[in-house]
Design an enzyme around this catalytic site. Structure first.
Site, short mmCIF file in Angstrom:
data_model
loop_
_atom_site.label_atom_id
_atom_site.label_comp_id
_atom_site.label_asym_id
_atom_site.label_seq_id
_atom_site.Cartn_x
_atom_site.Cartn_y
_atom_site.Cartn_z
N TRP A 112 27.99 -8.64 19.95
CA TRP A 112 28.63 -9.87 19.98
C TRP A 112 27.92 -10.34 21.52
CZ3 TRP A 112 29.94 -13.27 17.19
CH2 TRP A 112 30.29 -13.17 15.61
N ASP B 281 35.34 -11.33 27.04
CA ASP B 281 34.69 -11.68 25.56
C ASP B 281 35.92 -11.15 24.73
OD1 ASP B 281 35.23 -12.31 22.85
OD2 ASP B 281 32.55 -12.22 22.61
N LYS C 298 40.96 -12.85 14.61
CA LYS C 298 41.11 -11.55 14.42
C LYS C 298 42.29 -10.80 14.60
CE LYS C 298 36.61 -11.75 14.60
NZ LYS C 298 35.94 -12.32 15.31
#
Ligand SMILES: *Cc1c(COP(=O)(O)O)cnc(C)c1O
Length: 359
Positions: free
Chosen positions: A101, A171, A195
């Site tokens: 990511w 993030d 999530k």
């Protein structure tokens, strides 16, 4: 009957939240219509939206000089929105690379500025780890420093918040609200909701007000934080249902005792699973202890040829979505806030039984 869902995302939601949403589905609070069918500008909907923000502020103790935005496009659109918003005056940024990511984030940023990539991944005794900050080459003139707190695919997480005098941009897609966090250490925190918050379609951005005026001229207005802040995240129609449902999750979290309480529960879940994996000759986790994620636990089987059978039998035992990410294989159990301790216990019991039968 509800199974235990270990999906990395979109992920498990608290049953109590889904029941509340179900009860309100056709007729929201006696108004004769679903919340989904309401104008986002109506008094009723705006109250729902404002309550969600207030509860998130309470949960995370967000200081008054931060805006909270409820946006669309996923965390992935923030990979572009962040450089477009923050690199208008100085087009240099530091990006710390620890996995898939953070790599996607830096690749996107490279389209907009001069990106200094810090390779922070390393191996310690054969386990993956994050290099100590003393080994990073941070630049003196970066507009911001970006990192991904928890690499959802690799299952690798920072043990500490990086230290920097530059605005820190992070993030938190798979770790927001999992543990206490000092928001004042950050310039910007972002997270896709699917999530550890709510359904897909909503992205939370928490941004310090002094960072709102440094966007690039060509930025689309819908991506511009200052426009979204001025318009209460309603430059266009927001993701109204996901926002509402996330608000129900915030209420549920407050009922659980807030982030401190959920953190204790998360630690207990992670400890149970990691301790079992460490005690077993049949399973292994590839991450150094200090950098193990408390949300996403990857593990391998001593006999990889049994992976398919493991997944099939797990499913028969109501333990769902344990396959690792398609890019890395193996297994992964995502144990977000909404996954109860009993679910992790059921998983450990199954893993132990499977290992004994197949050793
Ligand atoms: C899932 C995830 C993303 C991507 O989220 P989308 O909402 O699908 O764009 C980005 N970063 C991390 C850490 C993630 O876990």
């Amino acid at each position: 009957m509800r199974a235990y869902n270990f999906c990395a995302g979109p992920a498990a939601l608290p049953t109590a939240v889904l029941e509340k949403a179900q009860a309100e589905m056709l007729d929201w609070q006696g108004k004769g219509l679903s919340i989904m069918e309401m104008s986002h500008r109506s008094k009723d909907y705006v109250a729902v939206a404002e309550k969600a923000e207030a509860d998130l502020r309470k949960l995370m103790n967000i200081p008054d000089n931060y805006k909270v935005l409820f946006l669309q496009g996923g965390a992935s659109l923030q990979f572009s929105a962040i450089p477009l918003n923050l690199l208008g005056k100085n087009s240099k940024a530091d990006y710390i690379h620890t996995g898939i990511w953070s790599e996607k984030a830096l690749k996107e940023a490279q389209r907009y500025g001069d990106i200094n990539v810090i390779e922070a991944g390393t191996a310690v005794d054969g386990k993956l780890a994050i290099k100590d900050q003393s080994e990073w080459n941070l630049s003196d003139d970066a507009a911001y420093v970006h990192y991904a707190d928890n690499e959802t695919i690799g299952g690798i997480q920072f043990a500490n918040i990086p230290e920097t005098d530059k605005p820190l941009v992070a993030d938190f897609s798979s770790s927001i609200l999992s543990a206490p966090l000092d928001v004042s250490k950050f310039g910007l925190i972002y997270a896709g909701a699917q999530k550890n918050i709510g359904p897909a379609g909503l992205t939370i951005v928490i941004v310090r007000e002094d960072l709102l005026d440094q966007s690039k001229a060509e930025i689309p207005s819908i991506l511009k934080y200052s426009s979204q802040a001025k318009n209460d995240s309603m430059v266009n129609t927001p993701s109204t249902y996901a926002w509402y449902l996330s608000g129900l999750v915030f209420e549920w979290l407050l009922e659980q005792g807030g982030v401190d309480a959920i953190y204790k529960a998360n630690l207990a879940k992670a400890e149970l699973l990691y301790n079992y994996i460490d005690s077993s000759d049949f399973y292994a986790n590839p991450i150094a202890v200090a950098n193990r994620s408390i949300m996403n636990v990857p593990f391998t089987l001593a006999k990889p040829e049994l992976e398919k059978q493991f997944l099939q039998e797990a499913e028969q035992n109501n333990l769902l979505n344990l396959a690792g990410h398609r890019s890395v294989g193996g297994m992964r159990a995502s144990i977000y806030n909404a996954v109860p301790l009993e679910g992790v216990q059921a998983l450990v019991n199954f893993m132990d039984d499977f290992a004994k039968r197949n050793a």
